[in-house]
Enzyme design. Structure first.
Site, PDB file in Angstrom:
ATOM      1  CE  LYS A   1      -8.147  -9.448  -0.185  1.00  0.00           C
ATOM      2  NZ  LYS A   1      -9.116 -10.243   0.602  1.00  0.00           N
TER       3      LYS A   1
ATOM      4  CB  SER B   1      -4.519  -3.596   1.063  1.00  0.00           C
ATOM      5  OG  SER B   1      -5.747  -4.282   0.974  1.00  0.00           O
TER       6      SER B   1
ATOM      7  N   PRO C   1      -0.669  12.671  -0.464  1.00  0.00           N
ATOM      8  CG  PRO C   1      -0.306  14.585   0.803  1.00  0.00           C
ATOM      9  CD  PRO C   1      -1.383  13.602   0.418  1.00  0.00           C
TER      10      PRO C   1
END
Lengths: 367, 367, 367, 367
Positions: A157, A227, A352
């Site tokens: 995070k 995130s 990828p």
């Protein structure tokens, strides 16, 4: 007494519903004091105005503060919480509760799931999305990884830029990586993922530079899930690996989806974790041993999947990441026969272009 | 000279782009005069205000009128066109061009793909979504099915109620099945699907009644795909089956997905059509023989998939059918390794609640 | 010592941000113990899966529990909280804090804003959306209205049906008004609004019947604003009126918008509250005295505004109520020069079809 | 014989519905040969994947080709067509048909509406969004404006960059303004608007530079409305002004909205066109003389309207331009009492940040 990791997967009826976790505590397993991290898949849009994440964190924090008899602020220091918004398609909202206890049991010679958390120092706004963030992240991971034989997934995070933070930097004559606050989320996720790639030797140090962050899609980690959140200025890191020093019957393995419909990669990850579908969907007996699946999803930037056009990037009614989660969720559900999957979007430098890492946590068959 | 069916799958760059079909005609195969039907998966929302369907039909009609040297109105009589809106997740916009030519070749003793079109009489508004529509549809299918050994998929375009049509019926003292024009789409699709079920012996006549249409989800066809359009008052029917009297190397088979993530059902349908993935994803050689996949998707009405909650029915930002198409598209893409799939929503009485039929058209390996 | 009502309007930076209310408490006005109701306009979609409402209520409850030194459950009994989701167009997220204190000041002979709260008994599931709810609501209003010379707005939070509640009723052999839980929200809002109409003499008792609820749009209250929530089984009522027995410089007035673009009705309501724009937009001096605007918005069911087609009901990408709030918000902002307006959707029986009530709270010029 | 401009406003039932225009032709007014431009407000999302614009253009082109007895390609050269997607809130889908005929009537000494069309040369990809586009646009406007006493609105359709065009430029060693094709729409709209500002003397030449395009919001035209389309490489320009050499009873006037809720600006524009609402909403008699309203809408970049936060830029479910059109449509509907308004989004350099131009075409009272 050695360490043993446990993972509990429970459903939520809405983003504020932590009753299923309370039921676990009431039943005595896990002990609230052993909880080190909680991941949640909430039913928001997973984009800018997704408040289901903050709502879930607030609900978890309140509940844990009572259970632990501590202040809410203290809970945030003890338990890493990462909420990923967006349960498009068939994805099912759920929490994953990670705990670490002590046991008299012997360590598992074949190795067992090991979990470690780590934190970087707070970053200055001008460091976000740049090499400073990459290197501090790699350093923290190296320090925390000691004792783990293999690292299979690193959940991070990370912070983002806000108008206030950009202004604060400017007041010191510092310039930030971008003035677009939304874009800063991608750069921070990307820099954090490259930090994982650097720590795990997936990318060479001299291949990295500020200019490559967010642009050179050839550089990526096959084991990172990152995130961005507005509530922190440091990187909070959760490492998942295998260790011969830990006890327990849990295994983790991973693979990398080359594109959004790479079923074989998902099946390889399942097999690596000891689950075999014989190529098809996991039979009930095998699925019963599947504890959790963590994966990243994103639309390919060239607008194609194996040559065929997709419309994710052109759809102005549904955000591209929502399409991608629904698609990847369908592919992984096809392999596992389950929809409670931690599929999150925003996969800059995580796998990828158009693909992403997929990690599987399972229970050993022989136990 | 016997009949031989051909199916061409081409991409579209936008809903008005028919250039790829013109390229086929320029290359001489198929002959525009042999085209009997065109199915299109367009990138709209697939719901009420999806104008990509009408845009595509208008573009196809203009182009065919020139190619055939006929009036646009005449084109509509010669070629059945069914556009399905919604390419959520990874679904790729494409056209499927169905043509029937004559050949000196011998009929395929093992049977070959056969295509037939049929039309009911125009319905009165009060007949839509009721037994009158069910029975007229079944009758038309029985008549058109003669000579087909097996029917594997029946695509139907059916009418819906509009405020004007409801008023016209009222002016004659007739009452319609519903005054909700959007709901009438579902009832018409459902009645049409039950017409297929009745014709194919999937449901007994005495199990059917007006009250069951749109409500008794236990009654369904495993071979029906229906969609409602405002531009017609009759049912336009396209039958896909196998016939020993037809030539060609195309095969069609089908199966029924019990729920949205029923990968095994998709794999059974592929195997039945002669494509084997060994349980995993179709290898390139097998995929090269995959011509088309036709399937229906819908969210389960109980809000669950194998016991886990999904949020399709509660999401007020994305229509439930959009979630369902993205999910089922992901599952079928996992099995086939392809995203150009004709997955359409609105599956009333088309397969079980939350599931749906899946049909596969493939080229024989031995040819 | 007589009562004096106060209303504070503060902004929120996100649905969980109650800092501005805390700042009011820190400044000493109002006293947290005097707060009787908090209305909030949050930035969710205002539909089924809008969790910004629950997030805001949770945040307010936590904060008030600390400020009042009571248990969260107690806060819910002391303070009526109504969150309305949806700040489309230019609407600005904000809270309206209503408090009632005591003062030595003389009552205002011309009358002053008076606020009263009332509660019905808990309803049985089979009573929701039916006359039992209408009558209990009317009764509670009549009892609470004593002492008010005029009632100008009645905000009601009412229950809805859930699958569990429908099952519970069925287990007792009782049948509910609808099995569609989403539809039950509209029926409950409608029945509650008709309760207001009955109590205020806007509709005659014998004009009302179960069958009229949700269907006869000719029956409505011009002073009701109702919203449904899953967390309660009774109706929570907040009455806003004028009373000669209350002190203070606040005035409330209302009018009814005949359709969504009825600027004259908004201007009449402003003038009735002592604010005059001379027909145009409120000048700064007048706007400074504008405390709050409460209004309802909904798309006209015939799909037209003054004969011109609108697309709110046909848009499958944006819920019709979101279009309606954006539009009515624009019309009221045009009149007031302000975007912090409490415009909420779902106006069954609240004003005429396509229109709705608009109430204005202002500060007297002469004070 | 001198020129007389006519403007007809007709409704559309869907983006492909040109029946109302055909009805005008059947009635003889206007003569299809006199039509110079058609503007349309269609019900798409107004963003990247809005195909209602192309659908409407295709439908108009087909119909006009038949009426004019020319090839569709010829129609595009004779009639400038600008479709603006997005009828959020209460906006009503409609067409505005502009025609120029000859009459024996005397020129109107007070001046009458004059319309002129102009075209720039085709631009090279590297010129789009740069000074070359600004200057060529200004030049074309100056040439076409001769004879007009005042210019009140300039509608421009401009090109955008596609992957192919960027590649073509690169193949010549030329670099384009941006590689983001969506961003190129904004730069092209902005450069075109600055071309208007330069031609009309609203901005000084030396204040302009490539770097200012898309960034310096202080530079703008109060009379430009621009939209980007993929189908052209040149700028197609429609000038609306007043000329003492033209006949007819039509008048055009304009003003500039300082922000999205600037009702006074709208009322000034109405008054300047001879329509007076006495500050409120246009009474029926005045509204009957209102022919068309053309305006631009966009969210303020600082996220605020008069200090209050709006959520347009943070909403990941509804594009910001959709919120802005709904809001501005509500404000102008409040002033005019009509929802058939040509409010379009994407207002780069068209009016101040968060505001935009508003032009009114009306019929003289004294005729």
């Amino acid at each position: 007494m050695i360490r043993r990791a446990a993972v509990h997967r429970v459903a939520m009826r809405h983003p504020g519903d932590v009753a299923a976790i309370e039921a676990l505590f009431d039943a005595g397993v896990p002990d609230p004091r052993d909880v080190v991290a909680i991941l949640g898949k909430t039913e928001g849009n997973g984009c800018v105005n997704d408040f289901t994440r903050a709502f879930a964190v607030q609900s978890l924090t309140q509940m844990l503060a009572v259970r632990l008899g501590t202040a809410p602020a203290e809970v945030a220091h003890r338990v890493a919480m990462v909420m990923s918004g967006g349960t498009e398609g068939g994805l099912s909202p759920h929490f994953l509760v990670f705990s670490v206890g002590r046991t008299d049991a012997a360590a598992n010679p074949a190795g067992a799931l090991a979990i470690a958390t780590a934190f970087t120092r707070d970053f200055a706004p001008e460091e976000i999305g740049r090499m400073a963030q990459v290197e501090a992240t790699a350093e923290a991971i190296r320090a925390a990884a000691s004792g783990m034989a293999e690292i299979h997934y690193v959940q991070i995070k990370c912070p983002l830029l806000t108008t206030e933070r950009i202004a604060e930097a400017a007041s010191r004559g510092a310039t930030v990586a971008t003035h677009d606050t939304y874009a800063s989320m991608g750069l921070s996720r990307g820099a954090s993922a490259l930090g994982v790639a650097l720590a795990l030797g997936e990318v060479a140090r001299d291949a990295l530079a500020d200019a490559a962050i967010g642009s050179d899609t050839a550089l990526y980690s096959g084991r990172a899930g990152t995130s961005a959140g507005v509530e922190l200025m440091r990187n909070e890191i959760i490492l998942f690996g295998m260790s011969p020093d830990w006890a327990g019957d849990l295994v983790i393995a991973h693979d990398v989806m080359a594109d959004a419909i790479d079923l074989p990669a998902v099946q390889r990850a399942l097999r690596a974790a000891g689950l075999d579908a014989g190529g098809g969907q996991l039979p009930d007996a095998e699925q019963a041993r599947l504890v959790a699946v963590l994966a990243k999803a994103e639309p390919s930037s060239d607008g194609r999947i194996r040559g065929a056009r997709h419309i994710m990037n052109e759809d102005s009614d549904i955000n591209a990441t929502r399409h991608a989660r629904a698609l990847v969720g369908g592919v992984i559900a096809a392999a596992t026969g389950r929809t409670a999957l931690f599929v999150s979007g925003g996969a800059e430098h995580q796998g990828p272009d158009g693909g992403g890492p997929v990690a599987v946590i399972a229970r050993r068959a022989d136990l």
